[in-house]
Design a protein around this motif. Structure first.
Motif, mmCIF file in Angstrom:
data_model
loop_
_atom_site.group_PDB
_atom_site.id
_atom_site.type_symbol
_atom_site.label_atom_id
_atom_site.label_comp_id
_atom_site.label_asym_id
_atom_site.label_seq_id
_atom_site.Cartn_x
_atom_site.Cartn_y
_atom_site.Cartn_z
ATOM 1 N N THR A 157 2.665 5.610 -6.029
ATOM 2 C CA THR A 157 3.166 4.518 -5.285
ATOM 3 C C THR A 157 4.043 5.202 -4.139
ATOM 4 O OG1 THR A 157 5.234 4.399 -6.703
ATOM 5 C CG2 THR A 157 3.527 2.957 -7.281
ATOM 6 N N ALA A 158 4.244 6.744 -4.027
ATOM 7 C CA ALA A 158 5.099 7.176 -3.138
ATOM 8 C C ALA A 158 4.979 6.744 -1.576
ATOM 9 C CB ALA A 158 4.932 8.846 -3.260
ATOM 10 N N GLN A 186 -1.386 11.478 -4.936
ATOM 11 C CA GLN A 186 -0.273 10.515 -4.282
ATOM 12 C C GLN A 186 -0.682 10.404 -2.792
ATOM 13 O OE1 GLN A 186 3.362 12.984 -3.581
ATOM 14 N NE2 GLN A 186 3.936 11.890 -1.778
ATOM 15 N N GLU A 187 -1.725 11.233 -2.337
ATOM 16 C CA GLU A 187 -1.998 11.084 -0.878
ATOM 17 C C GLU A 187 -3.501 10.763 -0.770
ATOM 18 O OE1 GLU A 187 -0.245 10.988 1.875
ATOM 19 O OE2 GLU A 187 1.572 11.576 0.809
ATOM 20 N N TYR A 188 -4.132 10.194 -2.165
ATOM 21 C CA TYR A 188 -5.350 9.453 -2.285
ATOM 22 C C TYR A 188 -6.423 10.432 -2.447
ATOM 23 C CZ TYR A 188 -2.075 6.199 -0.018
ATOM 24 O OH TYR A 188 -1.078 5.640 0.229
ATOM 25 N N VAL A 198 -9.107 2.755 -4.700
ATOM 26 C CA VAL A 198 -10.348 3.606 -4.645
ATOM 27 C C VAL A 198 -10.057 4.848 -5.555
ATOM 28 C CG1 VAL A 198 -12.023 4.866 -3.209
ATOM 29 C CG2 VAL A 198 -11.125 2.611 -2.524
ATOM 30 N N GLY A 199 -8.827 5.322 -5.307
ATOM 31 C CA GLY A 199 -8.766 6.635 -6.306
ATOM 32 C C GLY A 199 -8.710 6.539 -7.417
ATOM 33 N N GLY A 205 -2.970 1.431 2.467
ATOM 34 C CA GLY A 205 -2.524 2.535 1.353
ATOM 35 C C GLY A 205 -2.995 2.084 0.157
ATOM 36 N N GLY A 206 -2.647 0.822 -0.158
ATOM 37 C CA GLY A 206 -2.794 0.121 -1.413
ATOM 38 C C GLY A 206 -4.158 0.233 -1.860
#
Length: 264
Positions: A173-174, A86-88, A154-155, A148-149
């Protein structure tokens, strides 16, 4: 491909996060985990790769029982499970390319990883993945310069460069706006189809799950209360999962989002 047998997780506080969950996922299937906060969605994903240790039950990836593995054997099996957070979970000071290549740490020796000397084949694959998600031109940018996207893309690349058989996706997508959320969900599902990957996507947005996945699992208080197709999520089923709400409005929103998706 993935099989859970009577999976239980009880925390030291006595809270039971998972209650004897039985689940089987065939190769190539993309499913969504939905349910209210505290339903056990993130715990289930983390019990599969043993970031959280199950209290009891078994997890099989193919013919391998993950719950019975030593730490060394588990490290090898984790290479078959790509994780998207969620937080990459990117290293902010490293470049996009370096973050993607970190997905190969389980395959290269300590000194090669420490010195960031990856085989040319890994570098070539990283460029191919970045090109596929539209970020090839950002390979040398630092992660903290990305939106963010872009970070989530990258993740995704970092998970895929492991060459996994299964993707575990936790709230992808949070932190994203609605349009970017659709783009990321579409991308994950397209990449799974292209590679024949199975995926479990923990997601709060019911409408978004219904737009993209093949199967939905509904959790409530750690127990499975729904297992079926997205279009089977009637107002009654959603009430069983989440409690009372105006679910007709949610279903109408799904139809509207489908129209937007077709237009994009």
């Amino acid at each position: 491909m993935l099989r859970l047998e009577k999976l239980v997780k009880t925390y030291k506080t006595g809270d039971q996060a998972l209650k004897a969950v039985d689940l089987e996922i065939p190769e190539g299937q993309v499913l969504a985990l939905i349910g209210p906060s505290g339903a056990g969605k993130s715990t289930l994903i983390r019990c599969i790769n043993r970031l959280v240790e199950p209290t009891s039950g078994k997890v099989y990836l193919g013919q391998t029982e993950l719950t019975g593995l030593s730490s060394g054997a588990l490290r090898k099996e984790r290479r078959r499970m790509g994780m998207i957070f969620q937080e990459y979970a990117l290293v902010e000071r490293l470049t996009v390319m370096e973050n993607v290549l970190s997905g190969r740490l389980g395959y290269v020796g300590f000194w090669r990883s420490f010195l960031r000397k990856y085989p040319q084949s890994d570098i070539d694959e990283a460029f191919r993945l970045l090109d596929r998600v539209g970020l090839a031109h950002m390979a040398d940018k630092r992660a903290d310069e990305l939106s963010g996207g872009q970070r989530q893309r990258v993740g995704i690349c970092r998970a895929l460069i492991q060459d996994p058989a299964l993707l575990l996706v936790d709230e992808p997508t949070a932190s994203l706006d609605p349009k970017t959320s659709r783009q990321i969900m579409r991308l994950i599902c397209e990449l799974c189809r292209e590679r024949g990957l199975a995926a479990i996507i923990n997601i709060h947005d019911v409408a978004l799950a219904q737009m993209f996945v093949q199967r939905v699992i509904g959790l409530r208080f750690g127990a499975m209360v729904y297992d079926g197709p997205p279009d089977g999520l009637t107002p009654e089923q959603l009430t069983e999962i989440y409690g009372e709400e105006d679910w007709e409005a949610t279903i109408e929103a799904v139809d509207e989002d489908d129209d937007i998706e077709a237009a994009e």
